[in-house]
Design a protein around this motif. Structure first.
Motif, PDB file in Angstrom:
ATOM      1  N   LEU A 119       0.829  -1.206   0.000  1.00 33.31           N
ATOM      2  CA  LEU A 119       0.000   0.000   0.000  1.00 33.31           C
ATOM      3  C   LEU A 119       0.867   1.261   0.000  1.00 33.31           C
ATOM      4  O   LEU A 119       0.594   2.218  -0.726  1.00 33.31           O
ATOM      5  CB  LEU A 119      -0.904   0.002   1.235  1.00 33.31           C
ATOM      6  N   LEU A 120       1.905   1.224   0.827  1.00 35.37           N
ATOM      7  CA  LEU A 120       2.795   2.384   0.913  1.00 35.37           C
ATOM      8  C   LEU A 120       3.494   2.632  -0.419  1.00 35.37           C
ATOM      9  O   LEU A 120       3.647   3.777  -0.863  1.00 35.37           O
ATOM     10  CB  LEU A 120       3.823   2.137   2.016  1.00 35.37           C
ATOM     11  N   VAL A 124       3.307   6.015  -2.602  1.00 38.13           N
ATOM     12  CA  VAL A 124       4.517   6.785  -2.885  1.00 38.13           C
ATOM     13  C   VAL A 124       4.779   6.912  -4.385  1.00 38.13           C
ATOM     14  O   VAL A 124       5.356   7.903  -4.845  1.00 38.13           O
ATOM     15  CB  VAL A 124       5.729   6.137  -2.168  1.00 38.13           C
ATOM     16  N   ARG A 125       4.366   5.926  -5.154  1.00 38.53           N
ATOM     17  CA  ARG A 125       4.512   6.038  -6.616  1.00 38.53           C
ATOM     18  C   ARG A 125       3.751   7.248  -7.143  1.00 38.53           C
ATOM     19  O   ARG A 125       4.130   7.834  -8.161  1.00 38.53           O
ATOM     20  CB  ARG A 125       4.023   4.766  -7.305  1.00 38.53           C
ATOM     21  N   ALA A 130       3.519  11.016   0.567  1.00 33.52           N
ATOM     22  CA  ALA A 130       2.793   9.988   1.303  1.00 33.52           C
ATOM     23  C   ALA A 130       3.698   9.374   2.367  1.00 33.52           C
ATOM     24  O   ALA A 130       3.256   9.081   3.479  1.00 33.52           O
ATOM     25  CB  ALA A 130       2.298   8.913   0.334  1.00 33.52           C
ATOM     26  N   LEU A 131       4.970   9.199   2.044  1.00 37.36           N
ATOM     27  CA  LEU A 131       5.909   8.628   3.001  1.00 37.36           C
ATOM     28  C   LEU A 131       6.144   9.594   4.151  1.00 37.36           C
ATOM     29  O   LEU A 131       6.225   9.186   5.309  1.00 37.36           O
ATOM     30  CB  LEU A 131       7.236   8.299   2.308  1.00 37.36           C
ATOM     31  N   GLN A 147      13.968   3.521  -3.353  1.00 34.13           N
ATOM     32  CA  GLN A 147      14.383   3.865  -4.713  1.00 34.13           C
ATOM     33  C   GLN A 147      13.326   4.705  -5.413  1.00 34.13           C
ATOM     34  O   GLN A 147      13.631   5.670  -6.111  1.00 34.13           O
ATOM     35  CB  GLN A 147      14.647   2.581  -5.511  1.00 34.13           C
ATOM     36  N   VAL A 148      12.054   4.336  -5.214  1.00 35.66           N
ATOM     37  CA  VAL A 148      10.950   5.091  -5.822  1.00 35.66           C
ATOM     38  C   VAL A 148      10.938   6.515  -5.301  1.00 35.66           C
ATOM     39  O   VAL A 148      10.777   7.477  -6.069  1.00 35.66           O
ATOM     40  CB  VAL A 148       9.598   4.399  -5.529  1.00 35.66           C
ATOM     41  N   VAL A 149      11.123   6.680  -3.993  1.00 31.54           N
ATOM     42  CA  VAL A 149      11.145   8.020  -3.401  1.00 31.54           C
ATOM     43  C   VAL A 149      12.319   8.824  -3.955  1.00 31.54           C
ATOM     44  O   VAL A 149      12.170   9.979  -4.371  1.00 31.54           O
ATOM     45  CB  VAL A 149      11.245   7.933  -1.860  1.00 31.54           C
ATOM     46  N   ALA A 150      13.487   8.216  -3.962  1.00 29.57           N
ATOM     47  CA  ALA A 150      14.706   8.922  -4.406  1.00 29.57           C
ATOM     48  C   ALA A 150      14.620   9.365  -5.857  1.00 29.57           C
ATOM     49  O   ALA A 150      15.217  10.375  -6.236  1.00 29.57           O
ATOM     50  CB  ALA A 150      15.919   8.026  -4.202  1.00 29.57           C
ATOM     51  N   GLU A 151      13.887   8.630  -6.666  1.00 30.62           N
ATOM     52  CA  GLU A 151      13.807   8.948  -8.095  1.00 30.62           C
ATOM     53  C   GLU A 151      12.740   9.976  -8.420  1.00 30.62           C
ATOM     54  O   GLU A 151      12.620  10.386  -9.573  1.00 30.62           O
ATOM     55  CB  GLU A 151      13.571   7.665  -8.895  1.00 30.62           C
ATOM     56  N   HIS A 152      11.955  10.373  -7.420  1.00 33.10           N
ATOM     57  CA  HIS A 152      10.984  11.443  -7.657  1.00 33.10           C
ATOM     58  C   HIS A 152      11.747  12.722  -7.969  1.00 33.10           C
ATOM     59  O   HIS A 152      12.624  13.139  -7.213  1.00 33.10           O
ATOM     60  CB  HIS A 152      10.091  11.653  -6.431  1.00 33.10           C
TER      61      HIS A 152
END
Length: 400
Positions: A119-120, A124-125, A130-131, A147-152
């Motif tokens: 869900l998180l 975050v995607r 959200a995180l 990794q998803v957060v860092a690539e935003h």
């Protein structure tokens, strides 16, 4: 408030419509009729939810126990989740349906489901915030999520809260993307070897920001010098004495030979690694190595000026001196006295530049061919032409 009250009354009337009919049919034993009426009311409720999520709040209790109805309601309007019974706020399928529409739906999830990795990640995607909203100090963050957060594109560790700046997995992902994020990591993580290692992989300069005990870490220094030999210059003396580290630094940057401890500079392999990049490294070689033929030949072949640091014996070596003057005739200045009047070497020097006539041996400076080649190559060589040749009108006419 009157407008809100009006909406409330209309929604309640819509969702409650037919409730009495269902009760009458059930009491009369007409199960089929009751089911049809119940289904009709559910359809009206879903239609109301599509228009306004608040409709779920005023729905009859008997409809709210229907999981299928709640799931469909949330699929039609994610905000309906806030009015769903408590048990459905822990239902992963229901939550995923809501979060697929908006990550904000997680605010109504049960506390344990807010930390659910799937869900998180889905939230975050959509938006890294959200995180920030949902993460707790001790929350475990997966590598994929980090990794998803860092690539935003609009996320940075610098703008993150202290709890995220102190999360090791997230900080490693951040410095992997941009080494400058290391500056925003918590103090404890700046002293964490794994984090420093990840940052140094991206840029060797990070090692300078690490605690002294990590700056003296052989593995980290080796990684840094392999990336850029300049890191060796600021390394602690204890690490500079490590042969593998010193060799790696010199292979990357020949000038680091000047920073190598004296006992290691006596090693042929280390000096050769520097000389093959730039022959000028020979100036840092100890005297015994300056008399090694292979080393000096390699240094001079790379840079003719290295000849000045060769031993007297090798500065009189035909092959080595010829290699130097072929690159620049002025190298003849450093040719050893034992070379003698080596016509091939001196002719090669003046062919490269007539100014080399200044350093031609006295025995060959009167050689008409050598003088002629010198002056034709550079008229300024006339300054070094012997007087007897200058007085020879026929010879001077040949040079014109």
């Amino acid at each position: 408030s009157n407008q809100v009250g009006g909406i409330w009354r209309r929604l309640k009337a819509l969702t409650m419509a037919g409730q009495d009919d269902v009760g009458v049919a059930a009491e009369s034993g007409d199960v089929k009729q009751a089911s049809v009426l119940h289904t009709d009311r559910a359809k009206r409720l879903l239609e109301a939810v599509r228009q306004e999520a608040l409709a779920l709040k005023v729905a009859p209790p008997e409809l709210l126990v229907d999981r299928g109805l709640i799931l469909e309601a949330v699929r039609r309007n994610w905000e309906a989740l806030q009015w769903a019974p408590e048990e459905f706020r822990s239902d992963k399928e229901v939550l995923l349906s809501a979060v697929a529409q908006s990550w904000c739906a997680l605010r109504w999830a049960s506390p344990e489901m807010r930390a659910d990795p799937e869900l998180l990640l889905a939230a975050v995607r959509q938006d890294w915030r959200a995180l920030e909203l949902l993460a707790t100090q001790d929350m475990a963050i997966s590598e994929e999520l980090a990794q998803v957060v860092a690539e935003h594109g609009d996320w940075s560790l610098q703008a993150a809260s202290p709890k995220l700046q102190a999360n090791k997995v997230l900080v490693r992902a951040a410095v992997r993307r941009d080494w400058r994020a290391f500056e925003s990591a918590s103090a404890s993580l700046k002293a964490d070897r794994d984090v420093v290692l990840e940052a140094v992989k991206q840029n060797w300069r990070v090692l300078k920001q690490a605690p002294q005990e990590l700056q003296a870490d052989r593995g980290l220094v080796l990684l840094a010098v392999e990336q850029n030999g300049l890191a060796f210059a600021s390394a602690p003396e204890s690490v500079k004495e490590d042969r593998e580290v010193a060799l790696a630094a010199v292979r990357n940057n020949w000038e680091m030979l000047g920073w190598v401890p004296e006992d290691l500079r006596s090693e042929h392999e280390i000096v050769m690694a520097a000389a093959q990049q730039n022959g000028l490294a020979l100036k840092w070689a100890p005297v015994p190595l300056r008399d090694k033929y292979e080393l000096v030949r390699a240094a001079v072949a790379q840079n003719w000026q290295a000849l000045q640091w060769a031993s007297d014996r090798l500065r009189s070596n035909h092959t080595i001196v010829l290699s130097a003057v072929t690159q620049n005739g002025l190298a003849l200045e450093w040719a050893g006295g034992d070379l003698g009047a080596d016509r091939e070497v001196e002719m090669a020097a003046v062919r490269q530049t007539g100014l080399a006539l200044e350093w031609v041996s006295p025995a060959l400076r009167a050689d008409r061919e050598i003088v002629l080649v010198s002056v034709r190559q550079c008229w300024e060589a006339l300054e070094w032409v012997p007087e007897e040749l200058r007085a020879d009108a026929e010879f001077m006419e040949q040079m014109a």
